[in-house]
Design an enzyme around this catalytic site. Structure first.
Site, mmCIF file in Angstrom:
data_model
loop_
_atom_site.group_PDB
_atom_site.id
_atom_site.type_symbol
_atom_site.label_atom_id
_atom_site.label_comp_id
_atom_site.label_asym_id
_atom_site.label_seq_id
_atom_site.Cartn_x
_atom_site.Cartn_y
_atom_site.Cartn_z
ATOM 1 N N TRP A 100 0.818 -1.215 0.000
ATOM 2 C CA TRP A 100 0.000 0.000 0.000
ATOM 3 C C TRP A 100 0.848 1.259 0.000
ATOM 4 C CZ3 TRP A 100 -4.146 -0.913 -2.207
ATOM 5 C CH2 TRP A 100 -4.900 -2.054 -1.937
ATOM 6 N N ASP A 170 -1.529 6.466 6.427
ATOM 7 C CA ASP A 170 -2.657 5.630 6.020
ATOM 8 C C ASP A 170 -2.943 4.665 7.175
ATOM 9 O OD1 ASP A 170 -4.325 3.673 4.990
ATOM 10 O OD2 ASP A 170 -3.094 3.232 3.233
ATOM 11 N N LYS A 194 -12.262 -1.537 6.200
ATOM 12 C CA LYS A 194 -11.502 -2.507 6.962
ATOM 13 C C LYS A 194 -12.048 -2.608 8.386
ATOM 14 C CE LYS A 194 -9.086 -2.840 3.300
ATOM 15 N NZ LYS A 194 -7.882 -2.153 2.875
#
Ligand SMILES: *Cc1c(COP(=O)(O)O)cnc(C)c1O
Length: 360
Positions: A100, A170, A194
């Protein structure tokens, strides 16, 4: 019948929240309609949005000089919005601890110079590098991290020394899972699918002075933080239903005792699985112990056939979505806030049985 869903995302939501949403599906309050059917300019929806924001502020202790934005486009859109809005010198430092952050860096490189100031790619991202004394670029606009690596199962536990530079993080897969000090960041953000709500909402918590007009000149209106901040996330039609579900999750978490309380539970859940992995003769964790994530737990047997057999048998027994990401292999159990402790206990019981039957 509900299963134990160990998916990395979209992921398990609290049953209580789903039941409440179901009970309000046809009529929200006395509105005579579903939240999905309401004008985003209605009093009812404004109330849903502003209550959700206040509850999130309470849960995370968000200081007054930070704005909370409810946006669309998931994590990926933030990979672009961050450089578009922050790259005044057109330079940024990225810490690469998994897919990511790598993808975020790739997106930023379209708009400026990206320096990889640390990376754990050499060991397939199975650890967090030392971030205490990095070669920070003097004119870097910000330093970027992905704080919990969903795929690899590591967490940055000691924030990098950014040497005075802005920190952008993040937190998609650890949102509201443990206390964080928002003051330490310029921006913290995450897709909610999530740990917070349904796919379709991204939450951005941004320090006010970073919301500016002088973004990169070709930045689309929708990708300017100022557009959304000036209109309290109501510039255009926001992801209304998703925001409503996030709001219910915030209420659920408050009732449970807030982030401190869930952190305790999350620690207990993760310890049950890690303790077993550390003592198992069949299964083992894939990352360095000191860097282990509370949320995403990858593990392997070392034998692909046995891994596949385990995943298949687990699935049959009601432990769903436990197959690992292709770049790690094996298994991954995601233990987000809404995963009940019984789910983890039963999984470990199941693993013990499997170990007994498959160890020769
Ligand atoms: C899932 C995930 C993303 C990507 O989110 P999308 O909403 O699918 O764009 C980004 N960062 C992290 C840490 C993630 O876990």
């Amino acid at each position: 019948m509900r299963v134990f869903n160990f998916s990395a995302g979209p992921a398990v939501l609290p049953e209580e929240v789903l039941r409440q949403a179901a009970s309000e599906m046809l009529e929200y309050g006395n509105s005579g309609m579903s939240v999905m059917e309401m004008s985003h300019r209605s009093k009812d929806f404004e109330n849903i949005l502003f209550t959700a924001e206040q509850d999130l502020r309470d849960l995370m202790n968000i200081p007054d000089n930070y704005k909370v934005l409810f946006l669309q486009g998931g994590g990926w859109t933030q990979f672009a919005m961050i450089p578009l809005n922050l790259m005044r010198n057109k330079v940024a430092d990225y810490i690469i601890t998994g897919q990511w952050s790598k993808k975020a860096a790739g997106e930023a490189a379209k708009y400026g110079v990206v320096n990889e100031v640390a990376s754990s790619a050499d060991k397939n991202f199975s650890y967090i590098p030392d971030l205490s004394n990095l070669n920070i670029t003097p004119d870097a606009d910000y330093v970027y991290i992905c704080q919990n690596n969903t795929i690899y199962g590591t967490t940055i536990k000691n924030l990098p020394n950014t040497k005075g530079k802005l920190l952008v993080s993040d937190i998609s897969s650890m949102f509201l899972s443990q206390p964080i000090d928002v003051n330490k960041y310029g921006i913290v953000y995450g897709g909610v699918q999530k740990n917070v709500g349904p796919a379709g909402v991204a939450i951005v918590i941004i320090r006010e002075d970073l919301i500016r007009d002088d973004v990169l000149p070709f930045t689309p209106t929708m990708l300017k933080y100022k557009t959304h901040a000036d209109h309290k996330s109501l510039f255009n039609t926001p992801p209304c239903y998703g925001i409503y579900i996030c709001g219910l999750v915030f209420k659920w978490l408050k009732k449970l005792g807030g982030v401190e309380a869930i952190y305790k539970i999350n620690t207990e859940k993760a310890n049950i699985l890690y303790d077993y992995l550390d003592n198992s003769k069949l299964f083992k964790g894939t990352v360095e112990k000191k860097d282990r994530s509370l949320m995403n737990v990858p593990f392997i047997t070392g034998n692909k056939d046995i891994d596949a057999k385990f995943v298949a048998e687990a699935d049959k027994a009601g432990f769903k979505n436990i197959k690992g990401h292709r770049s790690v292999g094996g298994m991954r159990a995601s233990l987000y806030n809404a995963m009940p402790i019984e789910g983890v206990k039963k999984l470990v019981e199941f693993m013990k049985n499997f170990e007994r039957n498959n160890l020769n």
